[in-house]
Design an enzyme around this catalytic site. Structure first.
Site, PDB file in Angstrom:
ATOM      1  N   SER A   6       0.858  -1.185   0.000  1.00 52.56           N
ATOM      2  CA  SER A   6       0.000   0.000   0.000  1.00 52.56           C
ATOM      3  C   SER A   6       0.894   1.234   0.000  1.00 52.56           C
ATOM      4  O   SER A   6       1.753   1.387   0.875  1.00 52.56           O
ATOM      5  CB  SER A   6      -0.881   0.008   1.254  1.00 52.56           C
ATOM      6  OG  SER A   6      -1.321   1.336   1.503  1.00 52.56           O
ATOM      7  N   HIS A  31      -1.044  -1.454  -4.173  1.00 50.75           N
ATOM      8  CA  HIS A  31      -2.379  -1.229  -3.631  1.00 50.75           C
ATOM      9  C   HIS A  31      -2.519   0.275  -3.383  1.00 50.75           C
ATOM     10  O   HIS A  31      -1.725   0.860  -2.635  1.00 50.75           O
ATOM     11  CB  HIS A  31      -2.469  -2.031  -2.323  1.00 50.75           C
ATOM     12  CG  HIS A  31      -3.749  -1.924  -1.572  1.00 50.75           C
ATOM     13  ND1 HIS A  31      -4.795  -2.807  -1.749  1.00 50.75           N
ATOM     14  CD2 HIS A  31      -4.146  -1.067  -0.598  1.00 50.75           C
ATOM     15  CE1 HIS A  31      -5.775  -2.505  -0.917  1.00 50.75           C
ATOM     16  NE2 HIS A  31      -5.416  -1.445  -0.203  1.00 50.75           N
ATOM     17  N   ASP A  33      -4.753   3.218  -1.971  1.00 51.90           N
ATOM     18  CA  ASP A  33      -5.878   3.461  -1.062  1.00 51.90           C
ATOM     19  C   ASP A  33      -6.546   4.789  -1.371  1.00 51.90           C
ATOM     20  O   ASP A  33      -5.934   5.852  -1.247  1.00 51.90           O
ATOM     21  CB  ASP A  33      -5.366   3.479   0.387  1.00 51.90           C
ATOM     22  CG  ASP A  33      -5.106   2.085   0.900  1.00 51.90           C
ATOM     23  OD1 ASP A  33      -6.034   1.247   0.836  1.00 51.90           O
ATOM     24  OD2 ASP A  33      -3.976   1.820   1.364  1.00 51.90           O
ATOM     25  N   MET A  35      -9.385   7.202  -0.161  1.00 53.01           N
ATOM     26  CA  MET A  35     -10.273   7.531   0.964  1.00 53.01           C
ATOM     27  C   MET A  35     -10.984   8.833   0.632  1.00 53.01           C
ATOM     28  O   MET A  35     -10.336   9.816   0.259  1.00 53.01           O
ATOM     29  CB  MET A  35      -9.442   7.684   2.229  1.00 53.01           C
ATOM     30  CG  MET A  35      -8.671   6.426   2.555  1.00 53.01           C
ATOM     31  SD  MET A  35      -7.540   6.694   3.908  1.00 53.01           S
ATOM     32  CE  MET A  35      -6.992   5.005   4.201  1.00 53.01           C
ATOM     33  N   HIS A  65      -8.149   0.441  -4.034  1.00 48.74           N
ATOM     34  CA  HIS A  65      -9.040   0.131  -2.912  1.00 48.74           C
ATOM     35  C   HIS A  65      -9.921   1.356  -2.694  1.00 48.74           C
ATOM     36  O   HIS A  65      -9.494   2.352  -2.115  1.00 48.74           O
ATOM     37  CB  HIS A  65      -8.189  -0.180  -1.669  1.00 48.74           C
ATOM     38  CG  HIS A  65      -8.998  -0.455  -0.438  1.00 48.74           C
ATOM     39  ND1 HIS A  65      -8.425  -0.625   0.800  1.00 48.74           N
ATOM     40  CD2 HIS A  65     -10.339  -0.604  -0.261  1.00 48.74           C
ATOM     41  CE1 HIS A  65      -9.369  -0.854   1.691  1.00 48.74           C
ATOM     42  NE2 HIS A  65     -10.542  -0.837   1.077  1.00 48.74           N
ATOM     43  N   MET A  67     -12.386   3.292  -1.025  1.00 45.59           N
ATOM     44  CA  MET A  67     -13.123   3.500   0.235  1.00 45.59           C
ATOM     45  C   MET A  67     -14.024   4.708   0.049  1.00 45.59           C
ATOM     46  O   MET A  67     -13.756   5.798   0.549  1.00 45.59           O
ATOM     47  CB  MET A  67     -12.121   3.706   1.382  1.00 45.59           C
ATOM     48  CG  MET A  67     -11.442   2.417   1.802  1.00 45.59           C
ATOM     49  SD  MET A  67     -10.002   2.704   2.844  1.00 45.59           S
ATOM     50  CE  MET A  67      -8.722   2.804   1.608  1.00 45.59           C
ATOM     51  N   MET A 138     -10.949  -6.960   5.311  1.00 45.54           N
ATOM     52  CA  MET A 138     -10.237  -5.912   6.063  1.00 45.54           C
ATOM     53  C   MET A 138      -9.861  -6.464   7.441  1.00 45.54           C
ATOM     54  O   MET A 138     -10.705  -7.008   8.159  1.00 45.54           O
ATOM     55  CB  MET A 138     -11.118  -4.676   6.235  1.00 45.54           C
ATOM     56  CG  MET A 138     -11.359  -3.861   4.972  1.00 45.54           C
ATOM     57  SD  MET A 138      -9.859  -3.346   4.096  1.00 45.54           S
ATOM     58  CE  MET A 138      -9.040  -2.305   5.306  1.00 45.54           C
ATOM     59  N   ASP A 173      -5.817  -6.851   4.463  1.00 51.35           N
ATOM     60  CA  ASP A 173      -5.337  -5.463   4.430  1.00 51.35           C
ATOM     61  C   ASP A 173      -5.517  -4.828   5.800  1.00 51.35           C
ATOM     62  O   ASP A 173      -6.632  -4.734   6.300  1.00 51.35           O
ATOM     63  CB  ASP A 173      -6.162  -4.702   3.366  1.00 51.35           C
ATOM     64  CG  ASP A 173      -5.748  -3.252   3.223  1.00 51.35           C
ATOM     65  OD1 ASP A 173      -4.690  -2.859   3.755  1.00 51.35           O
ATOM     66  OD2 ASP A 173      -6.493  -2.511   2.547  1.00 51.35           O
TER      67      ASP A 173
END
Ligand code: DX5
Ligand code: ZN
Length: 217
Positions: A6, A31, A33, A35, A65, A67, A138, A173
């Site tokens: 990540s 990866h 992320d 958000m 990913h 979110m 998760m 993760d």
């Protein structure tokens, strides 16, 4: 077994340098992320990072990913940016829309994974197992890097494996280090996301080697 670092915990100004170091150590997937400050209480990166990544490293895989509970705007933006795989949160999208986005991603030649938060039961996977390329369990509550692994995750991985079988790999993760990687591997995980364990230490290659040894054992 696959390690997907990540990039969340890399100093943003060091991104290209640290990604190159990890790639030189044999990493083939990263990866990323995303958000949104709404579904999770933090803001991170956007589609620009994914398109910059794919321009700089066309042979490496970008796993996004997501979110966010705003797939309408963000899924098309990340497809356009060049994401190879997009991970959608079960909790963020109603079931009807989820099926629609899974089909849309596949029609766009992008792989799709379903993400479950720590308090979401694995039973929800049953109806998606034939439709998805990956499951992400998760092992922390999403929103921040550097959190402690939730130990109850291991039994959840075992349960998920029973439901989805051997064809869909399980990824973990959050709080992954050499010990938790080993534990989750025993429970059935095959893809390991690690952020602070790899990037907040002295030597990235050394940390990658340690993590690799722990899952190869
Ligand atoms: C948490 C993110 C994780 C996290 C991993 O919301 O999805 O990918 O950044 O970081 P570590 O390995 O530090 O828990
Ligand atoms: Zn993540």
């Amino acid at each position: 077994m696959l390690i997907a670092p990540s990039i969340l915990n890399i100093n943003n100004l060091d991104l290209i340098k640290d990604i190159q170091v990890a790639a030189d150590a044999g990493i083939t997937r990263f990866h990323i992320d995303i958000m949104d400050g709404h579904f999770v209480p933090n803001l991170s990166l956007g589609p620009q990072v994914v398109s910059d990544f794919k321009k700089a490293f066309p042979d490496l895989e970008a796993e996004v990913h997501l979110m966010s509970d705003n797939p309408d705007d963000l899924v098309p933006a990340f497809i356009k940016a060049g994401a190879d795989l997009i991970l959608l949160h079960y909790e963020a999208i109603n079931e009807e829309d989820l099926s629609k986005w899974i089909a849309f991603l596949h029609a766009s030649k992008v792989k799709v994974g379903l993400v479950l938060n720590p308090d979401t039961p694995v039973s929800v996977l049953a109806k998606y197992s034939a439709l998805i390329d990956q499951v992400l369990i998760m092992t922390v509550y999403p929103g921040f890097g550097g959190q402690k692994f939730i130990s109850e995750s291991c039994s959840k991985i075992e349960e998920a494996k029973k439901i989805i079988g051997d064809n869909v790999p399980i990824e973990v993760d959050g709080g992954i280090n050499d010990e938790t990687a080993q534990l989750t591997k025993k429970a059935g995980a095959e893809i390991f996301v690690a952020g602070s364990y790899l990037f907040c230490q002295d030597s990235i290659p050394q940390q990658i080697t340690k993590l690799r040894q722990s899952i190869d054992e």
